[in-house]
Design an enzyme around this catalytic site. Structure first.
Site, PDB file in Angstrom:
ATOM      1  N   CYS A  37       0.834  -1.209   0.083  1.00  0.00           N
ATOM      2  CA  CYS A  37       0.094   0.194   0.077  1.00  0.00           C
ATOM      3  C   CYS A  37       0.939   1.259  -0.043  1.00  0.00           C
ATOM      4  O   CYS A  37       0.307   2.410  -0.403  1.00  0.00           O
ATOM      5  CB  CYS A  37      -0.920   0.049   1.303  1.00  0.00           C
ATOM      6  N   CYS A  71      -0.283   2.480   6.581  1.00  0.00           N
ATOM      7  CA  CYS A  71       0.202   0.821   6.783  1.00  0.00           C
ATOM      8  C   CYS A  71       0.256   0.047   5.601  1.00  0.00           C
ATOM      9  O   CYS A  71      -0.075   0.478   4.684  1.00  0.00           O
ATOM     10  CB  CYS A  71      -1.003   0.379   7.657  1.00  0.00           C
ATOM     11  N   HIS A 120      -8.893   4.021  -2.357  1.00  0.00           N
ATOM     12  CA  HIS A 120      -7.584   3.232  -1.988  1.00  0.00           C
ATOM     13  C   HIS A 120      -6.941   2.443  -3.267  1.00  0.00           C
ATOM     14  O   HIS A 120      -6.902   1.222  -2.930  1.00  0.00           O
ATOM     15  CB  HIS A 120      -7.564   2.204  -0.608  1.00  0.00           C
TER      16      HIS A 120
END
Length: 388
Positions: free
Chosen positions: A89, A374, A344
């Site tokens: 991510c 994260c 996202h």
């Protein structure tokens, strides 16, 4: 002594699953924001020493080094190289770190950092196929963690349980994210950071796409309470308090202050501090907590010095746990909404978030901003920007 500054930052609006950007090719969409940087800054693309591009799902149209493909799709000179970075991510946040390190060390004079993900076409887990080519991590890792297979959703639920974060708290956080993003859209807060793109829908109709389409209006705690738990029968993590599957890309132009002056550019911000941190890969998502502490210590700044925090809303439990550990002001965290509302697009999220943060800092005269997110495997990047 060389420094690293952000000259400009631009993104597409974020598309929802099977939405406006779902028919785009990842290289083409990336090329769009590369050329947006050219038009916004009068950049001579031949000056770019490297395009450092984040992507987590490097399979299908996103394989073969999508960073290099983006350069070619943009029509930039063949002399401009590209590389693809995978820190899950945090992939495109990591690209900013690498661009900054490159220009400070003198390996680069001008670099572009960013990333892309079109999750509508490259879904989560696509790179793992069916196990034909083995599974990630390997036997030593599984043995080290008693055979537990790492899962972000399970980790998010474990964090909620550990911190005693209730379903209502998480649902309210989700509502707040959508409300903040909707207000930002209505007030035109994203206008200067978004490069509109003409898209063609399934019926062959053209339209200009320039507004994040995952933002929901008019929801309520009662509506969210009706959603089923996503990862365990009695769990509290749901689709309403987690980030969305999304499509999007973003890019940032990075150089030194001296080169920026020579080119006639007025930088937006300096990359003040950049760190990475590791944490338990089972709960996986607590990385922003130690990463934030590390960034503050390394920068010599205190929590009170930071005027805005962008902490990726992978799951509401992650950002709420971060708030409890740091004691940060909730109003300063993701003030324009986060991934639960905006979306996202994994490999592009770090650059999208930084683009949003640096524009918000400029628009509101905020001296310092801190971003963290994260990452799969139990990691996190943290970056402090200083307004110029």
């Amino acid at each position: 002594m060389r420094d690293a500054v952000i000259v400009d930052a631009v993104r597409t609006a974020v598309g929802k699953r099977n939405g406006a950007l779902s028919r785009q090719h990842s290289a083409s969409l990336s090329g769009h924001v590369l050329n947006a940087l050219v038009s916004r800054t009068d950049l001579d693309a031949a000056l770019v020493d490297d395009v450092i591009w984040g992507c987590a799902g490097t399979v299908g149209m996103q394989t073969g080094c999508v960073g290099r493909a983006a350069v070619l799709a943009a029509g930039w000179p063949e002399s401009v190289p590209g590389v693809t970075v995978d820190r899950q991510c945090g992939s495109s946040q990591q690209t900013v770190h690498q661009a900054a390190a490159g220009v400070i060390s003198g390996q680069y004079d001008v670099a572009v950092a960013g990333g892309v993900e079109i999750m509508s076409r490259i879904p989560l887990g696509a790179t793992r196929l069916d196990g034909t080519f083995g599974e990630p991590f390997g036997p030593e890792v599984w043995s080290r963690y008693d055979g537990i297979r790492f899962n972000q959703g399970t980790g998010a639920q474990m964090i909620a349980d550990e911190y005693g974060i209730t379903r209502t708290e998480m649902d309210q956080h989700g509502l707040d994210s959508h409300a903040r993003a909707a207000r930002a859209i209505d007030e035109g807060r994203f206008k200067d950071q978004i490069a509109p793109i003409t898209v063609v829908d399934a019926d062959g109709n053209e339209k200009v796409f320039d507004t994040d389409e995952g933002v929901r209006r008019g929801s309520s705690l009662e509506t969210l309470a009706g959603l089923k738990p996503a990862f365990s029968e009695n769990g509290t993590v749901t689709a309403g308090n987690a980030s969305q599957v999304s499509d999007g890309t973003a890019a940032l132009l990075v150089t030194t202050s001296e080169i920026a002056r020579a080119q006639g550019w007025r930088p937006m911000a300096r990359i003040h501090t950049a760190v990475v941190a590791g944490t338990d890969p089972v709960t996986m998502l607590k990385g922003p907590i130690p990463a934030t502490a590390k960034a503050l210590k390394k920068s010599g700044l205190s929590l009170d010095d930071i005027g805005v925090f962008e902490i990726n809303e992978a799951f509401a439990s992650v950002t709420l746990a971060w708030l409890r550990e740091t004691g940060a002001d909730y109003a300063k965290m993701n003030p324009l909404g986060g991934a639960m509302a905006i979306g996202h697009p994994i490999g592009g999220s770090g650059a999208r978030i930084m683009t949003t943060m640096v524009h918000h800092m400029r628009d509101n005269g905020i001296r310092y901003g801190l971003q963290s997110m994260c990452e799969g495997g139990g990691m996190a990047n943290a970056t402090v920007l200083e307004l110029l």
